[in-house]
Write an enzyme that holds these catalytic residues in place. Structure first.
Site, PDB file in Angstrom:
ATOM      1  N   TYR A 439       0.386   0.404   4.893  1.00 32.00           N
ATOM      2  CA  TYR A 439      -0.442   1.251   4.019  1.00 32.00           C
ATOM      3  C   TYR A 439      -1.341   2.191   4.822  1.00 32.00           C
ATOM      4  CZ  TYR A 439      -4.173  -2.514   3.840  1.00 32.00           C
ATOM      5  OH  TYR A 439      -5.118  -3.454   4.099  1.00 32.00           O
ATOM      6  N   GLU A 440      -1.935   3.118   4.082  1.00 31.12           N
ATOM      7  CA  GLU A 440      -2.798   4.145   4.689  1.00 31.12           C
ATOM      8  C   GLU A 440      -2.005   5.049   5.643  1.00 31.12           C
ATOM      9  OE1 GLU A 440      -5.611   4.469   3.066  1.00 31.12           O
ATOM     10  OE2 GLU A 440      -5.414   6.258   4.299  1.00 31.12           O
TER      11      GLU A 440
END
Ligand SMILES: Cc1cc2nc3c(=O)[nH]c(=O)nc-3n(C[C@H](O)[C@H](O)[C@H](O)COP(=O)(O)OP(=O)(O)OC[C@H]3O[C@@H](n4cnc5c(N)ncnc54)[C@H](O)[C@@H]3O)c2cc1C
Length: 597
Positions: A439-440
């Site tokens: 993620y990110e």
């Protein structure tokens, strides 16, 4: 499961010798960062992390967050822990006093957040996202939006979320379809967002979603995207909560790890459109979101450090008590030994310890540069610090999170079969860590950001400045005696040469053969980050040796730091320099026909 004991000694050492906290505290606007105050803040945070958050990590994993009829319930104890956190003023540490913040440097808040994340990563994601929302509002929000939302977000009474992802728009954010239509002073938002962390929960009375959406007739791709603030409950003029907005949670994801953190599917506008307010300018949403993402990327990198630390403590404590086999050295003993004494177990523990300390140093160093980019007196110095931050953020995000996975995997290995059994608790760290490289912005996307944006925007000039800064350590290392620093010095010099060569290679090839350069980008990021981490461990080793010579500091800590830095140089820095062939060898990857897989 082993209790969590915050590694305050190493955190303080990094703040002193990597960040130079005393120099930071002397800058205008940083007076609150004097080392005594910071030590007291860290001590207090350590209590909350150890005594409140860590004890509900395991139960949070087992229970998970649940949704019923759109209402999300977080695991037992999460809500109460969040109340304690808000009441203690922890959310407001790094923000402006104007909105109720305490004005401490980002790096101090980062060190504190490391403890929340080690203690309970699933819980800590909630404040992590709020911090990003605050940054975006502070930088890009209108005065009215700031006045309405900031103080409640700063205190933590309301929490923030980040809404980019849709089923067809993951890494390719430009493919998003959520719509925004202007209606008077606001916009109506319709569409579906998936994977929204803490997109619905019961820990705060209002949630503030930052949502990327597309206005009618805007250009395709990221140039046609705008950013909106969409509250769960609309806010009346007097600041009290009004009607429920048209956004609801339709389900939560079932995940490999971070079970306590609710990952929500959100439906916007089932009843005509959720009321949203524009942040920044129309079609400039990606710019605003980048403020939030940069902050979140640093903090996700920090999660890699935090989970590594937690896994290390668990593995070390297990290795102290698990008895198997006998010693290889000295007089043959019939007495079985704790596995901690076996060379290979020591190797694994040193690998986790040294990589954790290197990654911590890199994250803290980067945060210290963010503070300098905000507070240094001359504009030129601030700009220089910002260039460094931009360069280092993808390194911190990708390298530290990959290490989080590798380190927690090694911690499982140290437990032998018991590592694979949930009972010991170490498996949770491995499962929790696995999301971090995803993620990110996946780590592949981070490597492309480093190459395509950060290197190419100035043809490697900022990287060259950083390389020159790293080289400055050589003279100080050369003056020291002893094998440990000699090994560190040699490996570091080779590593820095390799970074310099690889940078030249990629900058040269990106213009003519971007696919080939892209194929080497992950290897380049790993090389660069390993060398930067080794450089900061080298700095710390130098400080440790100086203290030992003066008879100052904790002897055990300083000796361990020297060994750790040397081990890192031998085991990781020297092999990293050999990555040049992988970086230059992208042509093999590019030439491979995808149909042959
Ligand atoms: C638990 C969890 C929490 C999350 N929280 C949030 C949140 O709060 N808010 C939010 O908006 N999103 C959130 N996400 C979404 C997350 O950011 C995305 O999953 C991530 O960005 C990757 O997108 P994707 O899953 O669609 O993978 P894809 O984009 O389909 O990628 C699949 C693979 O292809 C690679 N790839 C794709 N494109 C490229 C390219 N151009 N170059 C090189 N490689 C490429 C990727 O690196 C990856 O390895 C969360 C996800 C999870 C699982």
């Amino acid at each position: 499961m082993t209790p969590y004991n915050p590694p305050l000694a190493d955190m303080q050492f990094a703040l002193e010798h990597v960040v130079d906290l005393a120099a930071l505290a002397a800058l205008p606007g940083c007076a609150g960062a004097d080392p005594e105050t910071v030590a007291a803040v860290l001590d207090e945070a350590a209590k909350l992390a150890r005594d409140v958050l860590a004890p509900i990590n395991r139960s949070g994993d087992e229970e998970g967050s649940r949704v019923e009829n759109g209402i999300v319930r977080t695991p037992k104890g999460f809500k109460e822990a969040y109340r304690t956190y808000v009441d203690g003023g922890w959310n407001s540490l790094p923000f402006e006093e104007e909105y109720g913040g305490q004005g401490l440097p980002i790096v101090v808040a980062l060190a504190v957040a490391e403890m929340w994340n080690s203690a309970n990563m699933a819980w800590a994601l909630c404040p992590l996202l709020t911090v990003g929302a605050i940054e975006a509002l502070l930088r890009h929000g209108t005065q009215e939006l700031q006045e309405t939302y900031l103080s409640k977000l700063v205190s933590g009474e309301w929490t923030g979320t980040m809404n980019l992802t849709e089923p067809q728009a993951g890494s390719d954010v430009g493919a998003l379809r959520t719509k925004a239509v202007k209606q008077g002073d606001h916009y109506l938002i319709t569409g579906q967002k998936i994977f929204i962390t803490y997109g619905e929960h019961d820990m705060a009375e209002n949630l503030i979603h930052l949502v990327l959406a597309r206005l009618p007739g805007t250009p395709a791709g990221t140039r046609g995207i705008s950013l909106f603030l969409v509250p769960k409950f609309l806010v009346k003029e007097d600041g009290s909560l009004g009607d429920r907005n048209d956004v609801r949670c339709t389900s939560l994801e079932h995940k490999l790890g971070i079970h306590g953190s609710p990952t929500a599917v959100l439906a916007y506008g089932d009843n005509g459109g959720a009321v949203g307010y524009l942040i920044g300018e129309e079609n400039k949403g990606m710019e605003c979101m980048f403020t939030m993402m940069n902050n979140a990327r640093l903090n996700v990198g920090l999660q890699g450090v935090a989970i590594s630390e937690r896994a290390y403590q668990q593995a070390r404590d297990y290795a102290r008590t698990r008895v198997q086999g006998r010693t290889l050295t000295g007089a043959k003993s019939e007495t079985p030994l704790p596995i901690l004494y076996h060379p290979d177990v020591k190797r694994m523990l040193l690998a986790i310890k040294s990589r954790t300390e290197a990654a911590r140093a890199l994250a803290y160093f980067t945060a210290g540069q963010i503070d300098r980019a905000r507070h240094l007196e001359s504009e030129a110095d601030r700009a220089k610090a910002q260039l460094l931050v931009d360069l280092l953020i993808p390194l911190v995000k990708a390298w530290s999170t990959d290490l989080g996975v590798e380190n927690s995997s090694l911690a499982v290995q140290i437990h032998g079969g018991m590592g694979f059994i949930e009972e010991t608790g170490v498996a949770q760290h491995f499962r929790d860590a696995r999301i971090l490289p995803i993620y990110e912005g996946t780590n592949g996307i981070q490597a492309m950001d480093l190459l395509g944006r950060k290197l190419m925007r100035d043809q490697g000039a900022a990287a060259a400045v950083f390389v020159a800064t790293m080289r400055e350590l050589d003279a100080a290392l050369a003056e020291q005696s002893g094998d440990d620093l000699a090994v560190v010095r040699r490996s570091l010099a080779d590593g820095i040469d390799a970074v310099e060569q690889a940078t030249r290679l990629l900058v040269g090839s990106f213009g003519t053969d971007p696919a080939r350069a892209a194929a080497g980008s992950v290897a380049y990021l790993n090389l660069f980050a390993t060398v930067a981490g080794g450089w900061l461990l080298g700095k710390q080793a130098l400080a440790a040796q100086t203290q030992l010579a003066r008879g100052a500091g904790d002897i055990g800590f300083n000796e361990a730091k020297l060994t750790t830095a040397r081990f890192f140089a031998e085991q990781f820095l020297t092999p990293a320099a050999a990555q040049l062939s992988a970086i230059g060898g992208g042509a093999t990857i590019v030439a491979f026909d995808p149909d042959q897989f």
